[in-house]
Design a protein around this motif. Structure first.
Motif, short mmCIF file in Angstrom:
data_model
loop_
_atom_site.label_atom_id
_atom_site.label_comp_id
_atom_site.label_asym_id
_atom_site.label_seq_id
_atom_site.Cartn_x
_atom_site.Cartn_y
_atom_site.Cartn_z
N THR A 220 58.41 -59.62 -6.01
CA THR A 220 58.76 -60.34 -7.24
C THR A 220 59.63 -61.57 -6.95
OG1 THR A 220 60.61 -58.83 -7.59
CG2 THR A 220 58.55 -58.34 -8.76
N THR B 219 58.16 -66.47 -4.54
CA THR B 219 56.98 -66.00 -5.26
C THR B 219 56.57 -66.96 -6.38
OG1 THR B 219 57.41 -63.73 -4.66
CG2 THR B 219 56.01 -64.07 -6.57
N PHE C 39 49.44 -60.86 -10.64
CA PHE C 39 49.21 -61.89 -9.62
C PHE C 39 47.74 -61.93 -9.21
CE2 PHE C 39 48.74 -62.52 -5.00
CZ PHE C 39 48.92 -63.89 -4.97
N LEU D 186 54.19 -69.42 -4.93
CA LEU D 186 53.11 -68.85 -4.12
C LEU D 186 51.76 -69.50 -4.37
CD1 LEU D 186 52.06 -66.80 -2.07
CD2 LEU D 186 52.02 -65.10 -3.92
N THR E 232 57.37 -67.04 4.68
CA THR E 232 57.73 -66.34 3.45
C THR E 232 58.01 -67.42 2.42
OG1 THR E 232 58.72 -64.51 4.67
CG2 THR E 232 59.36 -64.75 2.37
N ARG F 242 60.25 -62.82 -3.26
CA ARG F 242 59.72 -63.45 -2.06
C ARG F 242 58.38 -62.81 -1.70
NH1 ARG F 242 64.32 -61.57 -1.00
NH2 ARG F 242 63.33 -59.89 0.15
N THR F 243 57.53 -63.59 -1.07
CA THR F 243 56.23 -63.09 -0.64
C THR F 243 56.00 -63.48 0.81
OG1 THR F 243 55.33 -63.18 -2.87
CG2 THR F 243 53.74 -63.21 -1.06
N ASP G 195 59.67 -59.62 5.21
CA ASP G 195 58.46 -59.81 4.38
C ASP G 195 57.32 -60.42 5.20
OD1 ASP G 195 59.80 -58.78 2.18
OD2 ASP G 195 60.37 -60.75 1.42
N TYR H 191 53.18 -59.18 -1.34
CA TYR H 191 53.70 -59.72 -2.59
C TYR H 191 55.00 -59.03 -3.00
CZ TYR H 191 53.79 -61.40 -7.40
OH TYR H 191 54.16 -62.00 -8.57
#
Length: 137
Positions: free
Chosen positions: A11, A34, A75, A37, A31, A13-14, A121, A9
């Motif tokens: 802020t 976020t 989250f 998500l 990716t 991109r995840t 990521d 996780y």
């Protein structure tokens, strides 16, 4: 068996990684932004069976939580609400970004490719998932 899905996780991109259905191999999935998500996870879990979420737990060298943990905890509350039947486990994610970057170097990616933060990521999520799989064997 169902898949295990790992989340690195961030802020902005995840990174996301998943296992195969036999839970042997961890592979980078993608990716996502976020902000998108939860919608991505809803779509993914409607098509694939997921039995567990693995979420990276950022810690400082002294084992204290990092400042990004505040965002992750928010989250997690949302994730638990939206997916009440899928358990969540946390895995220490220290050094995963550095390991991901070294993996990119070792695999021969160009300098320009190594600057792709989304790829870092995704690889970080894969490393988190692989760490979990190793801990289970």
């Amino acid at each position: 068996m169902a898949r295990i899905l790992a989340i690195d996780y961030g802020t902005k991109r995840t990174g996301i990684a998943v296992t195969d259905e036999l839970q042997i191999i961890a592979s980078g999935l993608t990716t996502v932004n976020t902000k998108e998500l939860i919608d991505f996870l809803k779509t993914y879990t409607s098509k694939e069976s997921v039995e567990l979420f693995i979420i990276g737990e950022p810690k400082q060298m002294n084992y204290n939580a990092s400042e990004s943990e505040v965002s992750i905890l928010k989250f997690l509350k949302t994730l638990e609400t939206v997916f009440p039947n899928i358990p969540i486990k946390r895995i220490d994610e220290r050094f995963t970004s550095k390991m991901a970057f070294q993996t990119m170097i070792d695999s021969g990616l160009s300098k320009k490719q190594r600057q792709n933060k989304a790829l870092i990521d995704e690889i970080s999520a894969t490393i988190i998932l692989q760490s979990y799989l190793y801990s289970q064997s």
